[in-house]
Design a protein around this motif. Structure first.
Motif, short mmCIF file in Angstrom:
data_model
loop_
_atom_site.label_atom_id
_atom_site.label_comp_id
_atom_site.label_asym_id
_atom_site.label_seq_id
_atom_site.Cartn_x
_atom_site.Cartn_y
_atom_site.Cartn_z
N GLY A 180 6.08 -5.24 3.90
CA GLY A 180 5.59 -3.90 4.21
C GLY A 180 6.33 -3.24 5.35
O GLY A 180 6.28 -2.02 5.50
N SER A 181 7.03 -4.02 6.17
CA SER A 181 7.84 -3.43 7.24
C SER A 181 9.11 -2.81 6.68
O SER A 181 9.79 -2.05 7.39
CB SER A 181 8.20 -4.51 8.27
N ALA A 182 9.43 -3.13 5.41
CA ALA A 182 10.65 -2.60 4.79
C ALA A 182 10.37 -1.37 3.94
O ALA A 182 11.01 -0.33 4.08
CB ALA A 182 11.31 -3.68 3.94
N GLN A 183 9.38 -1.49 3.03
CA GLN A 183 9.02 -0.40 2.13
C GLN A 183 7.54 -0.50 1.79
O GLN A 183 6.89 -1.50 2.12
CB GLN A 183 9.84 -0.48 0.82
N ALA A 184 7.02 0.50 1.11
CA ALA A 184 5.63 0.44 0.63
C ALA A 184 5.50 -0.71 -0.37
O ALA A 184 6.43 -0.98 -1.14
CB ALA A 184 5.25 1.77 -0.03
N VAL A 185 4.36 -1.40 -0.35
CA VAL A 185 4.15 -2.56 -1.20
C VAL A 185 2.94 -2.33 -2.12
O VAL A 185 1.89 -1.87 -1.67
CB VAL A 185 3.90 -3.84 -0.37
N CYS A 186 3.12 -2.65 -3.40
CA CYS A 186 2.04 -2.58 -4.37
C CYS A 186 1.69 -4.01 -4.81
O CYS A 186 2.59 -4.78 -5.17
CB CYS A 186 2.45 -1.74 -5.59
N MET A 187 0.40 -4.35 -4.76
CA MET A 187 -0.07 -5.68 -5.16
C MET A 187 -1.11 -5.52 -6.27
O MET A 187 -2.31 -5.64 -6.03
CB MET A 187 -0.64 -6.41 -3.95
N PRO A 188 -0.68 -5.22 -7.49
CA PRO A 188 -1.60 -4.81 -8.56
C PRO A 188 -2.58 -5.88 -9.01
O PRO A 188 -3.63 -5.55 -9.55
CB PRO A 188 -0.66 -4.41 -9.70
N ILE A 189 -2.28 -7.15 -8.80
CA ILE A 189 -3.22 -8.20 -9.23
C ILE A 189 -4.52 -8.12 -8.44
O ILE A 189 -5.58 -8.54 -8.91
CB ILE A 189 -2.57 -9.59 -9.09
N LEU A 190 -4.47 -7.55 -7.24
CA LEU A 190 -5.66 -7.43 -6.42
C LEU A 190 -6.46 -6.17 -6.72
O LEU A 190 -7.44 -5.88 -6.03
CB LEU A 190 -5.29 -7.47 -4.94
N GLY A 191 -6.07 -5.42 -7.74
CA GLY A 191 -6.86 -4.26 -8.15
C GLY A 191 -8.24 -4.69 -8.59
O GLY A 191 -8.42 -5.75 -9.20
N ASP A 192 -9.25 -3.87 -8.30
CA ASP A 192 -10.64 -4.24 -8.60
C ASP A 192 -10.84 -4.61 -10.07
O ASP A 192 -11.51 -5.61 -10.38
CB ASP A 192 -11.58 -3.09 -8.23
#
Length: 359
Positions: free
Chosen positions: A222-234
């Motif tokens: 996250g210090s480099a770019q925006a991060v998406c972690m889709p497995i943690l979606g509700d």
């Protein structure tokens, strides 16, 4: 479950940088990202997969990831790590996570590269726990046959297995004190889920993934770019929790998920399955790294926590300990503590460390 993943990935526009390891969750996300972009006819050439060594002493992560990327036909960068850069990586990682964890330090080299490569980073955090059946209970361990207290104790022993090496690493009394402190944090959380049908999964997530592992994608990457972690979606987590734990054991469910995402990947072995023996010395156990660890810990403010054996051991003994999974986790954690004390020690009213005998 894949519908929920697809919905989240569909919302990502512009360049996307999937983290591609030798495991299943990263190949699933990369395949799903490609599938969504292909379906909408946009931005397939904006997908760039990234791989680096997880420092386990093999080259399987890079080789398997390369095979996956080649099969999918996506651009792929492998970022090598250098032995002489290990101290800098640990120090930069410690600052990135504000000294709160010691997992996945090996991500630092690729994080630096990603800082100059625009695009959302795609990370598979939560895959092993929710999709892969990670940290399951012992066979036959359920509320109908044993007490809740026994279940909680078993889950603690599994998650705290690194402490089995504590007596070799720490001074007398430290291991016992450390175990008691870890248990006091763990027990209230785990007890709440002792009899829950997904108790093992939720306990592992709340006591390991959330406070420790999650800092790697959120803080380091996250210090480099925006991060998406889709497995943690509700919706993804809710769907995963409806699947029986027995159907996920040892990654069985992944085969079905991968078949739907891209059948070419479903039977492809993982790096872990192919890593029967180490091919080279862990970067963290190299002579350069072992010398850095020794100098940092013996001459640092937490030196009294180290065993007498380590205080007087030569570099080869330090290398031997750092080459083993359990001891190297403990030494890495102690290194993070030492760096924290060096950074904040002058702001503390006391630097006394209440561990062990005579401390």
């Amino acid at each position: 479950m894949l519908t929920g993943l697809g919905r989240q990935l569909r919302n990502l526009t512009g360049p996307v940088n999937p983290m591609l390891s030798g495991g299943r969750d990263s190949r699933l996300l990369t395949a799903m990202m490609l599938k969504e972009r292909t379906a909408t006819g946009q931005g397939v050439d904006e997908i760039t997969a990234w791989t680096t060594s997880s420092d386990i002493g093999t080259s399987m992560e890079e080789l398997v990831a390369s095979k996956v990327a080649g099969t999918l036909g996506v651009r792929h960068h492998i970022v090598p790590a250098r032995n002489e850069d290990f101290p800098r990586d640990v120090e930069d990682y410690a600052r990135a996570v504000d000294y709160m964890a010691s997992f996945h330090i090996w991500l630092m080299p690729v994080a630096r590269r990603l800082a100059s490569h625009p695009g959302t980073i795609l990370d598979g955090l939560g895959g092993g726990v929710f999709l892969g059946g990670g940290f399951p209970d012992e066979p036959g361990l359920d509320g109908t046959t044993v007490s809740s207290a026994r279940i909680v104790e078993s889950r603690f022993n599994r998650l705290a297995r690194y402490l089995e090496a504590a007596d070799d690493i720490f001074a007398p009394g430290v291991a016992e004190n450390l175990r008691e402190r870890a248990w006091s944090d763990f027990e209230p959380v785990a007890s709440a889920f002792a009899d829950h049908p997904n108790g093992a999964t939720l306990t592992a997530y709340l006591t390991r993934t959330l406070p420790g592992i999650s800092l790697a994608p959120t803080k380091v990457l996250g210090s480099a770019q925006a991060v998406c972690m889709p497995i943690l979606g509700d919706d993804v987590v809710a769907a995963a929790l409806r699947v029986e734990n027995s159907a996920k054991h040892e990654g069985v469910w992944y085969r079905d998920l991968l078949t739907k995402a891209d059948p070419r990947l479903s039977d492809m072995a993982t790096a872990a399955e192919m890593s029967k023996r180490r091919q080279h010395v862990r970067r963290g156990a190299s002579r350069e790294s072992a010398s850095w660890y020794r100098d940092l810990l013996i001459n640092g403010p937490a030196a009294m926590l180290l065993s007498d054996r380590l205080h007087h051991a030569d570099i080869s003994h330090w290398q031997n300990q750092l080459a083993k999974t359990k001891p190297q986790h403990l030494l890495r954690g102690l290194a993070i503590l030492t760096l924290w004390l060096k950074e904040y020690g002058d702001r503390l009213s006391s630097v006394e460390i209440p561990f062990g005998e005579g401390c």
